[in-house]
Design a protein around this motif. Structure first.
Motif, short mmCIF file in Angstrom:
data_model
loop_
_atom_site.label_atom_id
_atom_site.label_comp_id
_atom_site.label_asym_id
_atom_site.label_seq_id
_atom_site.Cartn_x
_atom_site.Cartn_y
_atom_site.Cartn_z
N ARG A 1 -8.15 -8.79 -48.56
CA ARG A 1 -8.35 -9.50 -47.30
C ARG A 1 -9.24 -10.73 -47.54
NH1 ARG A 1 -7.96 -7.19 -42.53
NH2 ARG A 1 -8.51 -5.15 -43.37
N GLU A 2 -10.28 -10.53 -48.35
CA GLU A 2 -11.21 -11.64 -48.60
C GLU A 2 -10.53 -12.74 -49.38
OE1 GLU A 2 -13.51 -10.67 -46.83
OE2 GLU A 2 -14.80 -12.44 -46.99
N GLY A 3 -9.66 -12.35 -50.30
CA GLY A 3 -8.90 -13.35 -51.05
C GLY A 3 -8.07 -14.22 -50.10
N GLY B 1 -0.14 -12.16 -52.13
CA GLY B 1 -0.63 -12.56 -50.81
C GLY B 1 -1.84 -13.46 -50.90
N VAL B 2 -2.45 -13.52 -52.08
CA VAL B 2 -3.67 -14.30 -52.27
C VAL B 2 -3.38 -15.56 -53.10
CG1 VAL B 2 -6.01 -14.27 -53.25
CG2 VAL B 2 -5.09 -12.23 -52.12
N VAL B 3 -2.65 -15.36 -54.20
CA VAL B 3 -2.29 -16.51 -55.03
C VAL B 3 -0.77 -16.51 -55.25
CG1 VAL B 3 -4.51 -16.83 -56.19
CG2 VAL B 3 -2.95 -15.12 -57.06
N PRO B 4 -0.03 -16.71 -54.15
CA PRO B 4 1.44 -16.66 -54.27
C PRO B 4 1.96 -17.66 -55.31
CG PRO B 4 0.76 -17.65 -52.17
CD PRO B 4 -0.46 -17.07 -52.79
N GLN C 1 15.54 -7.43 -54.78
CA GLN C 1 14.98 -7.94 -56.03
C GLN C 1 13.95 -9.01 -55.76
OE1 GLN C 1 18.72 -8.99 -58.00
NE2 GLN C 1 18.00 -7.87 -59.82
N GLY C 2 12.97 -9.13 -56.64
CA GLY C 2 12.01 -10.22 -56.52
C GLY C 2 10.62 -9.76 -56.15
N ILE C 3 9.85 -10.68 -55.62
CA ILE C 3 8.44 -10.42 -55.30
C ILE C 3 8.25 -10.36 -53.79
CG2 ILE C 3 6.06 -11.23 -55.61
CD1 ILE C 3 7.52 -10.53 -58.25
N PHE C 4 7.85 -9.18 -53.33
CA PHE C 4 7.61 -8.99 -51.90
C PHE C 4 6.10 -8.90 -51.66
CE2 PHE C 4 11.93 -7.96 -52.58
CZ PHE C 4 12.59 -8.24 -51.39
N THR C 5 5.65 -9.59 -50.63
CA THR C 5 4.21 -9.65 -50.38
C THR C 5 3.80 -8.65 -49.32
OG1 THR C 5 4.20 -11.99 -50.92
CG2 THR C 5 2.30 -11.13 -49.72
N PRO C 6 2.95 -7.67 -49.70
CA PRO C 6 2.39 -6.75 -48.72
C PRO C 6 1.24 -7.45 -48.03
CG PRO C 6 1.76 -6.09 -50.95
CD PRO C 6 2.53 -7.37 -51.07
N ASN C 7 1.45 -7.88 -46.82
CA ASN C 7 0.42 -8.70 -46.15
C ASN C 7 -0.73 -7.87 -45.60
OD1 ASN C 7 2.70 -8.00 -44.17
ND2 ASN C 7 0.94 -8.37 -42.84
N VAL C 8 -1.94 -8.44 -45.67
CA VAL C 8 -3.05 -7.88 -44.90
C VAL C 8 -2.84 -8.30 -43.46
CG1 VAL C 8 -4.65 -7.96 -46.84
CG2 VAL C 8 -4.56 -9.87 -45.25
N VAL C 9 -3.47 -7.58 -42.54
CA VAL C 9 -3.34 -7.90 -41.12
C VAL C 9 -4.64 -8.57 -40.66
CG1 VAL C 9 -3.06 -6.96 -38.79
CG2 VAL C 9 -1.79 -5.97 -40.72
N TYR D 1 -0.11 -17.28 -41.51
CA TYR D 1 -0.20 -16.73 -42.87
C TYR D 1 1.20 -16.47 -43.43
CZ TYR D 1 -1.36 -13.36 -46.58
OH TYR D 1 -1.46 -12.69 -47.78
N VAL D 2 2.02 -15.85 -42.61
CA VAL D 2 3.37 -15.49 -43.06
C VAL D 2 4.19 -16.74 -43.40
CG1 VAL D 2 5.56 -14.66 -42.12
CG2 VAL D 2 3.50 -13.21 -41.99
N SER D 3 4.06 -17.74 -42.57
CA SER D 3 4.82 -18.96 -42.85
C SER D 3 4.29 -19.67 -44.10
CB SER D 3 4.78 -19.91 -41.64
OG SER D 3 5.80 -19.52 -40.73
N TRP D 4 3.01 -19.57 -44.32
CA TRP D 4 2.40 -20.13 -45.54
C TRP D 4 2.96 -19.41 -46.77
CZ3 TRP D 4 -1.24 -17.81 -48.99
CH2 TRP D 4 -1.94 -18.69 -49.83
N LEU D 5 3.06 -18.09 -46.67
CA LEU D 5 3.61 -17.32 -47.80
C LEU D 5 5.04 -17.74 -48.10
CD1 LEU D 5 2.25 -13.73 -46.98
CD2 LEU D 5 1.62 -15.14 -48.97
#
Lengths: 339, 339, 339, 339
Positions: free
Chosen positions: B260-262, B214-217, B6-14, B30-34
């Motif tokens: 990615r640009e975001g 992934g852009v505006v968590p 449940q919840g919000i999962f972030t599909p990360n860009v590489v 990036y991942v730790s920031w998320l």
């Protein structure tokens, strides 16, 4: 002052006599029943009303009958999608004279037409129509009216007062709410997709043209009422409950036959639609009719109860019949043995 | 006991280095920031992660890096859509060993495959996988996993614990909730369509895999938090506010380049994706980047403010430049006059 | 001097062992059989070869085996559609080293990609590839390579030496001949649609990659030979005769399973493909196999005759069985009567 | 004895007056011109004739005018696709009375309709029609008439005498020839796709309804004549030459506007079609008109020569104008300098 178009509008099926003439008596009785059940307004000549399969004269006649029966009790949105702009305007004039609230016009159908051409077409209509216009977006069957076109038309054409979106595309509907409402707060955003009526209302949509409200107006109007009164839990319960009814009517195939049958099960002599059905389809269709009858009976619609019972007993009989009929076989064998 | 997803999962860009190697440092940062921003979990190797453009080894490596960086702080749903069932199972084993919560698998892509074959495929996977499986429905890019198949798999396969639906088809999602939940209350229904996150949550969905997170968590998690706390008005305000950001990122073309640009505008060195962009597209893209920077700046993300200012001054400069350069013309004219 | 690519190239299916490893022995035997039957060249890693379902290493291995078996007897066009440009170039280098005549590359698959991006992609490939490139247009499964892009690539990139068009779109093929040949007379226009091989040849096409030539190479090569010798009447007879075989193989579903079965019926142990088939599909498939066997037997391919006979007798048995088994019933009834 | 339908039938555009009435005089003049140019027959109320945008009365009127003008000189295939079966039969009766050779009927449009329903629909038509029927397959715009349905109708319904296939799908056309002709040797297989007329003829097709024959009847009839006389090389040359003309007319957008303009360039006052065109499209359209004029002029059609010249000189003028107007700039600068 003219008020914004809001609420639940019922796209009626058209009842026919066996010789394919419109059954005026049943149409009148049906329409008054719908009003008695509380629908906000009527929406003749939509896809559910099979406008595309009627003649021009029949389309006009349907609205004449309904306007005469309604006599101003509820607003009428009349479908005016005609083969060319002259005929659309002719229909607009007739429907204005009959006191309709607005007309609804699809993008051109059959040929693929550019977005520029569609925009130009609606601008020309808006400039000449004596009655308010709803854009009718149904890309499954006619050229899509793109959101950019909708925005420019909303900004420039006061005659265009809303959109009825049957695209089943909720992300697009969200964008429509977000981008058109700020330009024109009076612009009406109606959904034409039964399955997502409640989410659309919760996000700020103004209502819908909901074919299911022609079959179970009680349930759809209760959903709408519960929503308006902030009882979201009950509104959700009804929305989910409706999904199976909706699915069953679509599963009948040959839209709008399932919806016609639903109306029939509520006690109206709908007759058969203009598109013939093959015997094999008719058979499948009867099974769907039975299932629908039982769904409606479960919902407490007494008219459908007898039909459901009949369906269940027939199925039982069929099941029994498919069990090898031992008696008949025995008789046959004995006959052979003694031959 | 294993809990429902449940919840919000972030599909990360590489993020990539210039030589197309994965930029491990930035991916970790990036991942730790998320996680610091509060996302529920991570979803590597989704479409946003361009799994289809990586090699098998790269896909495994992406999850290794993320699992190592995350160290159990949040659950990981790892994309395991591979060219054939042996490779899917190989990925399943690796991701199970890395402690992922579940894998996500699309229907087969490229060839058209029958619903029967798709069902058989997932049954075979479910029978052998050492890790829970999410069905990943994305009919735009791979074979649709029909609702009837989903229902049978949910009923029969405990290993299949949910669906991530990116079809953008809200009516279908409604039917999924209505028909699958009664069979399997623990079955997780996640949406993969940013524009309708809130309506989905309101109707009973379990959350989403939301590239925008992934852009505006901050914004997406606030929407989710407001929803959970019953503050629907604020959740709606955020959902509508997000629509323009989402649209801008899609308008960049060549998905997932806008996303990615975001991420880049939030301060990460994302590099360029594996699919080359033409110079003309790059130009269009830069305009989108500027617009996105300003949208993010308006939302209060300071990292984007400088970029926005730069964009605005460049545009001004360009506008100025297109004004006839009077000085140059005068010089030229004088030259001719005196010639 | 390098000659233009012309004639009939066979996109081979890949035989597998039960454990999903490539069956090298059968692949070698099959390839040599094809050469003995006179096909112009080979085309591994096409859609028929299920390149999308193999691993990168397997795709390389398939070409290694074939190149080693062929030993220069016929030209090889090797499919090099890989997930990203680095891997495509890696495949190009390997296939160049193996002495292939050219590689074939589809437009990117899965994501939708703009025409500009596709053009840029092929320009980048053409600039770096050590081996000639065929554009592989198959819009059913991957992004279309538009005709305008083909024209610009043909005009500017000597490395791009032709197109293999599997779009089934004859009007487009006509335009390709008309617009590309004048720019590049050496540009090879191959069709990848079995049903229209002869019309394409008659209009000036250079040949085709014809999966059917992997099943009945004798017939396809005879068609080509008759065409080259101006015996159009006989070529037409063969083309029409082939249509039923082609249709039957497609009717098997789960492409390329029908073609794999055709090869099997010619005496090769093809095994099963990487995409599992449901038991129900397997049943349908076996009926198709029987029909195909009889079609091949009628064409005089002795290998298929026994299978056809078996199929016919099984069908007879089944028909017999469905006739009410009177004896059994009588026995049962008598038992009851005497009970 | 009624003969099989064979040859080139021209689907005429309809000329209109400015007030949208049919321009009867020009229609008569145009039709007689076509006959003089040698077309096999006429095909009013096809897609090129925009049947969908006319009223029922206008469709009848178009055929009345043409039948009266033709007076039996050539056969007429009259489009009778109407909104419902009663109206189709009404049209059939009228067209039979007018002496038409056959009617052509599309599958139902707008709604999606099942193959069973389509078959049932055509069976009902065939049972009651007083005139021969051609199936009109145009899946771009109306429900496809599947090949299996065509086969059953051909086998069972003598009233159905052929198919006009505008699907642009040559593989399907091959299958139609292969599977329907053996059942009904008199069944006429016409192509409605200009680009592949010659390949279709070479494979055994009976001819076509070719919109281009309404613009350059000389060329299309010469192609057909050369084919009939076994001069394939010349027929091919013409087919390829026609491709650019065809492409230009399609490039005009808003089909059939490009074809209407072609007819106009041959000297007929075609007026404007019922679907309005935006000013921006009109501009694009005029450029296409110029290009088309030059193509026709190159082909030796004198009527188009003046228009082509005009177009070329206008373009030159435009090019000149875009060169910076130095005189004006000098004047401006001097004014400023002396201010």
């Amino acid at each position: 002052m003219i008020t914004k178009i809001q609420g639940i509008f019922t796209p009626n099926v058209v009842p026919f006599h066996q010789d394919h003439r419109i059954n005026e008596g049943e149409l009148r009785r049906y329409v008054s029943w719908l009003i008695a059940k509380g629908v906000t307004g009527l929406y003749p000549n939509g896809s559910t009303g099979e406008f595309i399969r009627l003649s021009f004269e029949q389309r006009i006649r349907v609205v004449e009958i309904i306007a005469d029966e309604v006599r101003g009790r509820v607003p009428i949105l009349a479908g005016a999608a005609e083969p060319n702009i002259d005929l659309v305007l002719e229909a607009c004039r007739r429907f204005a004279d009959l006191g309709c609230r607005a007309v609804s016009v699809t993008g051109p159908y059959y040929f693929k037409v550019s977005q520029q051409s569609i925009e130009h077409y609606f601008r020309a209509l808006a400039a000449q129509s004596p009655i308010d216009i709803l854009l009718y977006n149904i890309p499954q069957f006619s050229n899509e009216i793109g959101l950019e076109v909708v925005k420019r038309l909303a900004a420039d054409c006061p005659r265009i007062v809303g959109i009825k979106d049957s695209s089943r595309d909720m992300p697009r509907f969200m964008d429509t709410l977000n981008e058109v409402k700020p330009l024109r707060p009076d612009f009406s955003c109606l959904i034409g997709c039964e399955e997502i009526l409640l989410p659309v209302l919760m996000m700020g949509g103004d209502g819908g043209t909901i074919a299911t409200s022609g079959v179970v107006p009680e349930a759809v109007m209760k959903l709408y009422d519960r929503f308006l009164n902030g009882d979201i839990a009950e509104a959700k319960r009804i929305q989910f409950k409706l999904l199976e009814v909706i699915k069953t009517m679509f599963a009948a195939g040959n839209f709008p036959e399932g919806f016609r049958e639903g109306v029939n099960l509520r006690g109206f002599d709908t007759g058969r639609g203009p598109q013939p059905m093959s015997p094999h389809e008719r058979e499948h269709f009867n099974a769907i009719r039975g299932k629908l009858a039982c769904l409606l009976a479960e919902c407490g619609y007494a008219e459908a109860a007898r039909e459901c019972e009949l369906f269940r007993s027939t199925r039982l009989a069929e099941t029994r019949m498919s069990v090898p009929d031992v008696d008949a076989i025995v008789a046959e064998v004995l006959k052979r043995l003694t031959a």
